[in-house]
Design a protein around this motif. Structure first.
Motif, PDB file in Angstrom:
ATOM      1  N   LEU A 318       0.818  -1.195   0.002  1.00  0.00           N
ATOM      2  CA  LEU A 318      -0.171  -0.086   0.033  1.00  0.00           C
ATOM      3  C   LEU A 318       0.976   1.128   0.058  1.00  0.00           C
ATOM      4  CD1 LEU A 318      -2.913   1.029   0.039  1.00  0.00           C
ATOM      5  CD2 LEU A 318      -2.916   1.017   2.594  1.00  0.00           C
ATOM      6  N   ASP A 319       2.101   1.295   0.795  1.00  0.00           N
ATOM      7  CA  ASP A 319       2.735   2.356   0.719  1.00  0.00           C
ATOM      8  C   ASP A 319       3.568   2.577  -0.456  1.00  0.00           C
ATOM      9  OD1 ASP A 319       2.226   2.978   3.227  1.00  0.00           O
ATOM     10  OD2 ASP A 319       3.997   1.810   4.211  1.00  0.00           O
ATOM     11  N   LEU A 320       3.928   1.364  -0.923  1.00  0.00           N
ATOM     12  CA  LEU A 320       4.603   1.364  -2.252  1.00  0.00           C
ATOM     13  C   LEU A 320       3.442   2.026  -3.418  1.00  0.00           C
ATOM     14  CD1 LEU A 320       7.028   0.615  -3.839  1.00  0.00           C
ATOM     15  CD2 LEU A 320       6.002  -1.620  -4.450  1.00  0.00           C
ATOM     16  N   LEU A 321       2.317   1.642  -3.424  1.00  0.00           N
ATOM     17  CA  LEU A 321       1.300   2.019  -4.460  1.00  0.00           C
ATOM     18  C   LEU A 321       1.008   3.720  -4.262  1.00  0.00           C
ATOM     19  CD1 LEU A 321      -0.996  -0.914  -4.630  1.00  0.00           C
ATOM     20  CD2 LEU A 321       0.504   0.002  -6.404  1.00  0.00           C
ATOM     21  N   LYS A 322       1.142   4.215  -2.898  1.00  0.00           N
ATOM     22  CA  LYS A 322       0.795   5.640  -2.817  1.00  0.00           C
ATOM     23  C   LYS A 322       2.205   6.364  -3.103  1.00  0.00           C
ATOM     24  CE  LYS A 322      -2.605   4.647   0.852  1.00  0.00           C
ATOM     25  NZ  LYS A 322      -2.981   4.994   2.269  1.00  0.00           N
ATOM     26  N   SER A 323       3.208   5.804  -3.585  1.00  0.00           N
ATOM     27  CA  SER A 323       4.457   6.687  -3.652  1.00  0.00           C
ATOM     28  C   SER A 323       4.154   7.425  -5.263  1.00  0.00           C
ATOM     29  CB  SER A 323       5.518   5.811  -3.802  1.00  0.00           C
ATOM     30  OG  SER A 323       6.703   6.784  -4.450  1.00  0.00           O
ATOM     31  N   PRO A 324       4.328   8.529  -5.507  1.00  0.00           N
ATOM     32  CA  PRO A 324       4.040   9.307  -6.835  1.00  0.00           C
ATOM     33  C   PRO A 324       5.363   8.809  -7.859  1.00  0.00           C
ATOM     34  CG  PRO A 324       5.066  10.823  -5.404  1.00  0.00           C
ATOM     35  CD  PRO A 324       4.763   9.589  -4.619  1.00  0.00           C
ATOM     36  N   PHE A 325       6.238   8.167  -7.408  1.00  0.00           N
ATOM     37  CA  PHE A 325       7.364   7.658  -8.260  1.00  0.00           C
ATOM     38  C   PHE A 325       7.160   6.077  -8.877  1.00  0.00           C
ATOM     39  CE2 PHE A 325       9.365  10.397  -5.259  1.00  0.00           C
ATOM     40  CZ  PHE A 325      10.032  11.238  -6.324  1.00  0.00           C
ATOM     41  N   LEU A 326       6.054   5.552  -8.143  1.00  0.00           N
ATOM     42  CA  LEU A 326       5.767   4.215  -8.770  1.00  0.00           C
ATOM     43  C   LEU A 326       4.685   4.628  -9.973  1.00  0.00           C
ATOM     44  CD1 LEU A 326       5.971   1.053  -8.267  1.00  0.00           C
ATOM     45  CD2 LEU A 326       3.526   1.160  -7.327  1.00  0.00           C
ATOM     46  N   PHE A 327       4.950   3.571 -11.195  1.00  0.00           N
ATOM     47  CA  PHE A 327       4.294   3.803 -12.311  1.00  0.00           C
ATOM     48  C   PHE A 327       4.115   5.421 -12.578  1.00  0.00           C
ATOM     49  CE2 PHE A 327       1.751   0.246 -10.466  1.00  0.00           C
ATOM     50  CZ  PHE A 327       2.530  -0.650 -10.611  1.00  0.00           C
ATOM     51  N   ALA A 328       5.257   6.105 -12.492  1.00  0.00           N
ATOM     52  CA  ALA A 328       5.321   7.517 -12.791  1.00  0.00           C
ATOM     53  C   ALA A 328       4.805   7.860 -14.166  1.00  0.00           C
ATOM     54  CB  ALA A 328       6.680   7.957 -12.633  1.00  0.00           C
ATOM     55  N   GLU A 329       4.783   7.113 -15.095  1.00  0.00           N
ATOM     56  CA  GLU A 329       4.267   7.439 -16.529  1.00  0.00           C
ATOM     57  C   GLU A 329       2.744   7.290 -16.544  1.00  0.00           C
ATOM     58  OE1 GLU A 329       4.034   3.149 -16.366  1.00  0.00           O
ATOM     59  OE2 GLU A 329       5.646   4.521 -15.560  1.00  0.00           O
ATOM     60  N   ASN A 330       2.180   6.785 -15.605  1.00  0.00           N
ATOM     61  CA  ASN A 330       0.516   6.762 -15.384  1.00  0.00           C
ATOM     62  C   ASN A 330       0.283   6.914 -13.963  1.00  0.00           C
ATOM     63  OD1 ASN A 330      -2.085   6.129 -15.913  1.00  0.00           O
ATOM     64  ND2 ASN A 330      -1.661   4.453 -17.263  1.00  0.00           N
ATOM     65  N   GLN A 331       0.153   8.139 -13.614  1.00  0.00           N
ATOM     66  CA  GLN A 331      -0.336   8.205 -12.233  1.00  0.00           C
ATOM     67  C   GLN A 331      -1.690   7.900 -12.053  1.00  0.00           C
ATOM     68  OE1 GLN A 331       1.481   9.819  -9.381  1.00  0.00           O
ATOM     69  NE2 GLN A 331       2.932   8.453 -10.788  1.00  0.00           N
ATOM     70  N   VAL A 332      -2.696   8.062 -13.104  1.00  0.00           N
ATOM     71  CA  VAL A 332      -4.037   7.640 -12.847  1.00  0.00           C
ATOM     72  C   VAL A 332      -4.261   5.961 -12.646  1.00  0.00           C
ATOM     73  CG1 VAL A 332      -6.232   7.442 -14.050  1.00  0.00           C
ATOM     74  CG2 VAL A 332      -5.051   9.547 -14.483  1.00  0.00           C
ATOM     75  N   LEU A 333      -3.030   5.484 -13.263  1.00  0.00           N
ATOM     76  CA  LEU A 333      -3.213   3.896 -12.744  1.00  0.00           C
ATOM     77  C   LEU A 333      -2.849   3.587 -11.428  1.00  0.00           C
ATOM     78  CD1 LEU A 333      -3.141   0.772 -13.725  1.00  0.00           C
ATOM     79  CD2 LEU A 333      -0.495   1.160 -14.691  1.00  0.00           C
ATOM     80  N   ARG A 334      -1.848   4.332 -11.062  1.00  0.00           N
ATOM     81  CA  ARG A 334      -1.340   4.115  -9.709  1.00  0.00           C
ATOM     82  C   ARG A 334      -2.355   4.516  -8.641  1.00  0.00           C
ATOM     83  NH1 ARG A 334       0.331   6.974  -5.861  1.00  0.00           N
ATOM     84  NH2 ARG A 334       0.076   8.993  -7.203  1.00  0.00           N
ATOM     85  N   LYS A 335      -3.060   5.524  -8.868  1.00  0.00           N
ATOM     86  CA  LYS A 335      -4.013   6.085  -7.790  1.00  0.00           C
ATOM     87  C   LYS A 335      -5.176   5.185  -7.820  1.00  0.00           C
ATOM     88  CE  LYS A 335      -2.561  10.985  -8.196  1.00  0.00           C
ATOM     89  NZ  LYS A 335      -3.148  12.601  -8.667  1.00  0.00           N
ATOM     90  N   GLN A 336      -5.589   4.630  -8.957  1.00  0.00           N
ATOM     91  CA  GLN A 336      -6.521   3.971  -8.928  1.00  0.00           C
ATOM     92  C   GLN A 336      -6.165   2.469  -8.413  1.00  0.00           C
ATOM     93  OE1 GLN A 336      -7.805   3.514 -13.109  1.00  0.00           O
ATOM     94  NE2 GLN A 336      -9.146   5.205 -13.099  1.00  0.00           N
TER      95      GLN A 336
END
Length: 902
Positions: A318-336
């Motif tokens: 969960l902490d990983l998925l909340k980082s803005p650097f993960l999946f940085a090319e698609n922030q919508v995907l990461r937030k969802q």
């Protein structure tokens, strides 16, 4: 050639030379630091990096297995520092371990023992193992460059210093004096000629000379008071110290000061001060920097490694998925993905194993599956059992690239520097084949991130965060010394694990107190060269008295004896409650990353006077007024209006906690399901054989608890607890039936209009019907609480509204809590008539919501018992209000000023 202690002194020195020459243009001398000058000298042999040497020491310690349970990376770092110190001071160890051991025995003045022989063996053996390499280490290379440079120097040298130089620099200057003229400007000697510095020098030197305090104050004062130059402020905790520093910095800015130094001794207070200044839109130029371990660019890295090593524990994921650097090319995907994953684990309690997360997502959240599969693909790159550090770093880069982290780092200044560091370490360790496990490599990486610093060079501001050593030969308009307690100034001596001062003297190493001498000299220079200084500290820390730095304590005492003033700033404390920054809605845009000019208009707005902080009394906007409320929500409203506001208006408790361990809430859920299934199968217990009914109840209990038993063996304890209550429950059920009641329904949903558009909704645990009157109902609410606890709930009429609400929606003649906690099963009912209590309870709910619609405030006035278990107390900040409140009353009517109160 001018040798500077740091490049910050170059600008002021150039200005001083130009002013002294009185010429429109001046050709300045060459200015540099000795370290940079030496670095310009090429060497014929290669230099081994500290990263390589650390790994060599680690491998030697691991192979010898001298410290099987120790943190070998930290121990290697400690030994590396010792090796560098021995090299720096030209210490030659005896050729044999026995001779070195005898030397240590003589220095320790103790009898030879196993521990001393072991210490001698460790240092001696590792020293010669490191010396066996053909490459030079960094310290030896520096000394060799200085030796070459001393033979090449042809121009006079001018040296600026504030404290004693290290041994290599002193040897270099001695060699240079044989060839050229060397002039040393020692700031301590220059300040000694200033009468205004006499008391400072006396105070800071007093502890060393042991002179009488009063005589020193009288003999060295020279008639110069320091009240206009130096002030002290003792705060009542970290928050007040940060607030005082924030207010003082903004006052200096309003006075037009353009060079303000904040000399940081306490990093925790500095972090809070920076947040307060940025809230007032005062940006900070930070020379001290932050270790990479504290930055978000490293957080995503370490969370990724923790997730891999911890078998994808849900919190790490969960902490990983909340980082803005993960999946940085698609922030919508990461937030969802972050939102869906959090919902998934809270609903199903899947705590570990990425494959189980993926399986749960395939069943209920297919959109989440691609993100989790991507994590699994990246994790497969880090599944090797052992690899070299360089190999691990290469695999790490590939996995982070697959996760889009590298793409995010490229867009961030700190991320770019971290990428450069990782690439540098990989290059330095490329030839090393030392095999390390995943956990060994991760500990190494964590230490490396903690030892390297990031500095943001994009900010140009009049407010500068720096450290004491960086202030040498520098003047500022004002200086704030932050964290000047005895624990931070001087900082505790880092004596290390090896050798006490007696041994260091024998070996020719400097004593541990040399560090403190340098701190004292730097402090004296700073105070003497700057005319406006405020030193702050926490006079009380965690409820305990906290001593001022001995340097300032001595200065305060001597100034009090000499001039009758203790240098304490009594004005600043009174300004704090009136200087709270409030940013208007129009100002709530992103703060600029670079601030080159701070306008007076903005500063005055940022420093405007405000009313003291008061207890929060939020008013619910019309569009946010809830249209539905449950009995538990009504209970929260009665207990504390602010709690209800935070929970049910702001929805801050919208998600349930992920329960990793079974607790009483799970037990209650299982028991409710057991009883619902049991009464659906046997509605009337008296019509069946009691032994048969007990067997049915036990069978259902085993079936309900089976799933929990498959996942957690602790469920067996809860099952045994319930099984022990089964005879008592059956006995109670027979008594209820004997009184003329029959089971009617369970888990009955309801929704009842209260007033306006407000609906009361919820679910009834159980409804019984009277044998004599089919229109007479009884409401039962199962509770896994003690009898006494339930009686306390009902002691004050209207304090707990659940039974009254349940009775109203069912038009029940009776309502009761049934305790399923102790060895007996017992019902507890209100003493009041339930129908009258129900009417009053619902009428009050309608009146309260009418007040809320009219704009009534919702203050926080729960009782101490309520506040003790409230998850919102950090939001309302109980205990920090300046006005007293009676928090023991219940909600009854609209109070003075249009607020909900008791």
């Amino acid at each position: 050639m001018v040798l500077l202690p740091n490049y910050h002194a170059a600008g002021p020195l150039a200005q001083a030379l130009s002013a002294a020459a009185g010429l429109p243009a001046l050709l300045l001398p060459q200015m540099t630091t000795l370290a940079d000058w030496a670095q310009s000298i090429p060497l014929a042999v290669s230099v081994q990096s500290d990263t390589q040497r650390l790994l060599t020491l680690y491998q030697a310690l691991r192979d010898r297995n001298w410290f099987p349970d120790a943190d070998l990376w930290s121990l290697s770092r400690e030994l590396l520092t010792l090796m560098d110190e021995l090299t720096r001071h030209h210490v030659s160890l005896p050729e044999s371990t026995e001779a070195f051991s005898r030397q240590l025995v003589a220095a320790y003045q103790a009898q030879s023992g196993v521990a001393m022989q072991f210490e001698a063996r460790v240092v001696h053996e590792l020293w010669y193992a490191m010396a066996a390499h053909d490459e030079l280490d960094v310290t030896a290379a520096y000394q060799q460059r200085l030796a070459i440079l001393a033979q090449q120097v042809t121009m006079p040298l001018f040296v600026l210093q504030t404290c004693d130089l290290d041994a290599p620099e002193m040897r270099f200057l001695a060699a240079c004096r044989e060839r050229v003229r060397v002039t040393v400007f020692d700031l301590r000697e220059l300040l000694g000629m200033d009468a205004g510095c006499a008391l400072l020098s006396a105070a800071l030197q007093q502890e060393l000379h042991g002179e009488d305090l009063r005589s020193a104050a009288q003999s060295r004062v020279a008639g110069v008071a320091l009240t206009d130059r130096i002030g002290l402020f003792g705060a009542h905790g970290m928050e007040q110290e940060a607030q005082a520093a924030d207010v003082q910095v903004r006052r200096w800015l309003l006075e037009g000061k353009t060079a303000i130094a904040v000399v940081v001794q306490d990093r925790m207070v500095a972090r809070r001060l920076r947040a307060l200044l940025e809230r007032a839109r005062v940006m900070v130029q930070d020379e001290t920097g932050w270790t990479f371990a504290t930055l978000s660019v490293s957080t995503v890295l370490m969370r990724w490694l923790e997730a891999v090593q911890g078998d994808f524990y849900y919190q790490d994921v969960l902490d990983l998925l909340k980082s803005p650097f993960l999946f940085a090319e698609n922030q919508v995907l990461r937030k969802q993905a972050a939102y869906q994953f959090e919902q998934l684990v809270r609903r199903h309690g899947v705590v570990l194993h990425l494959n189980e997360h993926i399986a749960a997502a395939e069943r209920e959240a297919p959109e989440l599956v691609p993100a989790l599969v991507r994590l699994r693909q990246a994790a497969r790159l880090l599944t090797a059992r052992h690899a070299s550090l360089s190999g691990w770093l290469s695999a790490l880069h590939q996995s982070l690239d697959l996760l889009g982290v590298i793409h995010g780092w490229r867009q961030d200044a700190a991320g770019q520097q971290l990428m450069q560091l990782l690439a540098l370490w990989q290059e330095e360790l490329q030839a090393d084949t030392t095999s390390c496990s995943f956990s060994e490599w991760r500990r190494w990486l964590s230490q490396q991130l903690d030892l390297n610093t990031y500095r943001d060079l994009s900010v140009d501001s009049p407010v500068l965060f720096t450290h004491l050593a960086a202030t040498r030969w520098r003047c500022f308009d004002a200086v704030l010394l932050l964290g000047c307690d005895a624990g931070h100034l001087p900082a505790p001596v880092n004596a290390g694990l090896w050798f006490n001062d007696a041994v260091r003297t024998t070996l020719g190493l400097p004593l541990s107190c040399v560090q403190q001498d340098q701190v004292r000299d730097d402090l004296l220079s700073l105070l003497a060269m700057n005319g406006t200084v405020l030193a702050t500290w926490q006079a009380n820390c965690n409820g305990e008295p906290n001593l001022l730095s001995p340097y300032f304590e001595m200065l305060r005492a001597m100034h009090l004896l000499a001039f009758g003033h203790d240098l304490m700033n009594v004005e600043l404390g009174g300004l704090l409650p009136l200087a709270q920054v409030r940013i208007q809605d129009s100002d709530r845009k992103g703060l600029p990353r670079t601030t080159k000019v701070l306008h007076t208009k903005f500063l005055r707005e940022g420093c405007r006077i405000q009313d003291p902080a008061k207890m929060p009394r939020p008013v619910v906007p019309p569009e946010l007024i809830p249209q539905k409320i449950s009995p538990s929500g009504y209970n929260s409203l009665v207990a504390c209006p602010y709690q209800y506001f935070a929970r049910h208006v702001l929805h801050l408790n919208e998600l349930d906690d992920v329960r990793e361990d079974l607790d009483k809430r799970d037990y209650g859920t299982w028991v409710h399901e057991v009883l619902q299934r049991f009464h659906a199968e046997i509605p009337q217990l008296g019509s069946r054989d009691k032994g048969e009914a007990e067997r049915v109840l036990r069978r259902i209990s085993d079936e309900v608890f089976a799933n929990a038993l498959a996942h957690d063996y602790l469920a067996q304890a809860w099952l045994l607890r319930w099984q022990g209550l089964i005879p008592a429950y059956l006995h109670w059920q027979l008594e209820i039936e004997a009184d003329g009641w029959r089971y009617h329904a369970a888990e009955v949903p309801f929704e009842v209009a209260v007033s306006g558009n407000l609906l009361l909704r919820g679910r009834l645990d159980r409804v019984d019907v009277s044998v004599e009157n089919a229109d007479a109902f009884a409401v039962i609410d199962y509770k896994t609480q003690s009898i006494q606890g339930l009686k306390n709930k009902l002691k004050s009429p209207g304090e707990d509204v659940q039974l009254a609400c349940y009775a109203h929606v069912q038009a029940a003649k009776t309502a009761a809590f049934v305790s399923l906690d102790d060895d007996t099963v017992q019902a507890v009912s209100p003493d009041e008539e339930i129908d009258e209590l129900a009417q009053l309870t619902l009428a009050r709910l309608g009146e309260i919501f009418a007040q809320i619609r009219e704009g009534a405030g919702m203050p926080a006035h729960g009782t101490e018992k309520i506040c003790a278990y409230c998850e919102m107390k950090g939001l309302c900040r109980l205990g920090e209000w300046e006005e007293s409140q009676d928090r023991g009353l219940r909600i009854a009517a609209l109070g003075v000023g249009g607020e909900l109160n008791g």
